[in-house]
Each structure stands twice: as structure tokens, then as C-alpha cells.
Design a protein around this motif. Structure first.
Motif, PDB file in Angstrom:
ATOM      1  N   THR A  65       2.034   9.368   5.149  1.00 34.82           N
ATOM      2  CA  THR A  65       1.018   8.600   4.417  1.00 34.82           C
ATOM      3  C   THR A  65      -0.392   9.160   4.557  1.00 34.82           C
ATOM      4  O   THR A  65      -1.267   8.842   3.751  1.00 34.82           O
ATOM      5  CB  THR A  65       0.987   7.142   4.897  1.00 34.82           C
ATOM      6  N   PRO A  80      -0.760   1.751   1.203  1.00 32.13           N
ATOM      7  CA  PRO A  80      -0.351   2.881   0.343  1.00 32.13           C
ATOM      8  C   PRO A  80       0.428   2.483  -0.905  1.00 32.13           C
ATOM      9  O   PRO A  80       0.777   3.350  -1.709  1.00 32.13           O
ATOM     10  CB  PRO A  80       0.536   3.714   1.281  1.00 32.13           C
ATOM     11  N   HIS A  82       1.472   1.580  -4.523  1.00 30.94           N
ATOM     12  CA  HIS A  82       0.852   1.830  -5.821  1.00 30.94           C
ATOM     13  C   HIS A  82       0.300   0.509  -6.362  1.00 30.94           C
ATOM     14  O   HIS A  82       1.007  -0.515  -6.354  1.00 30.94           O
ATOM     15  CB  HIS A  82       1.893   2.403  -6.784  1.00 30.94           C
ATOM     16  N   LYS A 121       1.832   5.862  -1.851  1.00 35.12           N
ATOM     17  CA  LYS A 121       0.916   6.997  -1.842  1.00 35.12           C
ATOM     18  C   LYS A 121       1.158   7.830  -0.599  1.00 35.12           C
ATOM     19  O   LYS A 121       1.231   7.318   0.513  1.00 35.12           O
ATOM     20  CB  LYS A 121      -0.533   6.515  -1.876  1.00 35.12           C
ATOM     21  N   THR A 122       1.279   9.155  -0.765  1.00 31.54           N
ATOM     22  CA  THR A 122       1.594  10.041   0.343  1.00 31.54           C
ATOM     23  C   THR A 122       0.345  10.759   0.837  1.00 31.54           C
ATOM     24  O   THR A 122      -0.741  10.627   0.276  1.00 31.54           O
ATOM     25  CB  THR A 122       2.638  11.080  -0.094  1.00 31.54           C
ATOM     26  N   GLY A 125      -1.728  12.688  -1.620  1.00 39.74           N
ATOM     27  CA  GLY A 125      -2.470  11.965  -2.639  1.00 39.74           C
ATOM     28  C   GLY A 125      -1.627  11.522  -3.818  1.00 39.74           C
ATOM     29  O   GLY A 125      -2.068  10.711  -4.632  1.00 39.74           O
ATOM     30  N   TYR A 127       2.147   9.957  -5.496  1.00 44.93           N
ATOM     31  CA  TYR A 127       2.998   8.809  -5.218  1.00 44.93           C
ATOM     32  C   TYR A 127       4.465   9.221  -5.246  1.00 44.93           C
ATOM     33  O   TYR A 127       4.877  10.059  -6.057  1.00 44.93           O
ATOM     34  CB  TYR A 127       2.755   7.696  -6.237  1.00 44.93           C
TER      35      TYR A 127
END
Length: 257
Positions: A65, A80, A82, A121-122, A125, A127
Motif C-alpha cells: 500500500t 486505500p 477506491h 490503491k497500491t 499509485g 489500483y
């Protein structure tokens, strides 16, 4: 965001800080359990539900993350997600509350795994579609949830779009409730969870999805590794798939595993 605050508020109503402390599970086995449940890269965490507090998060949290594990909290778990998927997560958590606290008897709570998908969201940046799984590990003296093991696994390689449903999967082969609508939940047990295969083959499929070898599966089910191999071949034939990965991926997409 308002929806995230509503998720927190919803679960807080079920927590009870007045309960006696619950016994903390053996942390040394959590990584192994999380690995068994995860079809991709993952992180896991342990939540003390009565105190509404995260007690630990695995080291993979930061890598996946980009967020600090030092500040990990229930609110940060939501961060994180969406923005477009927050209402879906909110609905899933409401349905989970109805299922666990209104539909099930307290003695059955620890027998079920809650499962749904959303985009996370990783660290890069972007998803990724992830599979959320949560299991109550124990109960408080008043028969409410004690500790919860949560697992967030990357399943982008299996399905890139979240399903707008939630599943409650029995951990030992009992009645499962699959692909429940979050807008109109109806807890009707799926009596044909594995319509094409036998119960023994279903047990083997679950253990294969956990990453166990034929020998390890045989030891658990008290059968030979050769028998396990035969059952695996039968599963492939019945499901019409080229390999077990394809079968497991299909069952994950359907919300069965």
C-alpha cells in the motif's frame, strides 16, 4: 469521506469495551493461515474487536500500500479503498453485520469466512482488485466477536473488476451463502456450493487452494497421495479445466473459495 466514517460508526456499535479481555491468538500461526487463504500477494492484520483496535499488521502492508504500518488503524485500513468502491464496502460491512449478529447464532460465528472484493490503491499509485477475507478467531465471554483476522489479497490476475456481492463461506464444509446481493440481502444457503464435484473432491480443492502438496493433503484427509492425485484428475475432468489453478480461479470468481 462520509461513507468511511459510516463504516467505522457501524462497527463501533457492535464493539463493547466493557467485556473481559479476550485471549490473543498465537501470532506465530497467523502468517501461515493468511497464506492458506490468499490466492495472490497479500497483507493481513489482527483486530481486537471489543476495543475496536488493530493489534498488528504484517510487514507486507507497507510494500503493497505504501502506507506506514506504524500508524495502521481501523480508519487507515479504509484509506486505500477506491473512492468509487467505498459505498460497496460500506454495504458489504452492513450485510456482514446482519449475517453475523442477526442471522447466525453466536456459536456459529467463528465457522464462517466473510469474503468480498474491492479496488485498493497500491504503493505505485494505481489500483488493484483485491479479495477481502475476514474470520472471527474467537469470542468474548458475552459471545460477541473477540479477535478478527483480516486478509487483503491481490487478485488482479484472476479478476480485475470487483463483484457487487458478498459471500459467507463455511470453513468446514457446512452451509455457505454465496454472492449475496448487498442491496437486497437474502440469506439462502447455497446447497450446491460445488455442483460438479463430490464432497471429498471439494475438500481436496480447498486444500489445494491453500497451497498444500498431495502428500500434505493426504495426511490431513487420511488418504494416500496417489488417491489425492486421482481426485485432482477427476476434478479437472469434471470442471473441464486444464489445471487446478484455472479451477481455483473460477471458484474464486464465483465467490465459492
Amino acid at each position: 469521506m462520509k461513507e468511511k466514517e459510516q463504516v467505522l460508526s457501524f462497527w463501533k456499535q457492535f464493539s463493547d469495551e466493557g467485556n473481559d479481555p479476550v485471549t490473543t491468538p498465537d501470532l506465530s500461526v497467523l502468517d501461515q493461515i493468511a497464506g492458506y487463504f490468499s490466492p495472490g500477494s497479500y497483507y493481513y492484520y489482527l483486530m481486537n474487536f471489543p476495543k475496536f483496535k488493530m493489534e498488528m499488521v504484517s510487514h507486507d502492508y507497507n510494500r503493497l500500500t505504501g502506507l506506514s504500518s506504524e500508524t495502521f488503524s481501523v480508519a487507515q485500513w479504509l484509506e486505500p479503498i477506491h473512492p468509487d468502491d467505498v459505498p460497496h464496502v460500506q454495504n458489504c460491512e452492513k450485510v456482514a453485520g446482519e449475517f453475523l449478529f442477526d442471522f447466525l447464532s453466536p456459536s456459529d460465528i467463528t465457522s464462517y469466512k466473510v469474503s468480498y472484493t474491492y479496488r485498493m490503491k497500491t504503493a505505485s499509485g494505481g489500483y488493484r482488485n483485491v479479495l477481502h477475507q475476514a474470520v472471527a478467531l474467537n469470542l468474548t465471554p458475552s459471545q460477541s466477536i473477540g479477535h478478527v483476522l483480516g486478509i487483503e489479497a491481490d487478485i488482479e490476475h484472476i479478476a480485475s473488476v470487483p463483484k457487487n456481492t458478498i459471500s459467507f463461506i463455511h470453513l468446514t464444509g457446512g452451509k455457505s451463502f454465496l454472492n449475496i446481493s448487498t442491496s437486497n440481502p437474502n440469506f439462502i444457503a447455497d446447497m450446491e456450493t460445488y455442483p460438479n464435484i463430490t464432497k471429498q473432491e471439494a475438500n481436496i480443492l480447498k486444500l489445494v487452494s491453500f497451497g498444500l502438496s498431495n502428500e500434505e493433503i493426504g495426511d490431513r484427509l487420511f488418504i494416500s497421495a496417489h488417491t489425492v492425485k486421482t481426485h485432482r484428475a477427476n476434478i479437472l475432468k469434471k470442471e473441464g479445466k486444464p489445471n487446478m489453478t484455472a479451477v481455483i480461479s473460477d471458484y474464486i470468481r464465483k465467490g465459492i473459495i
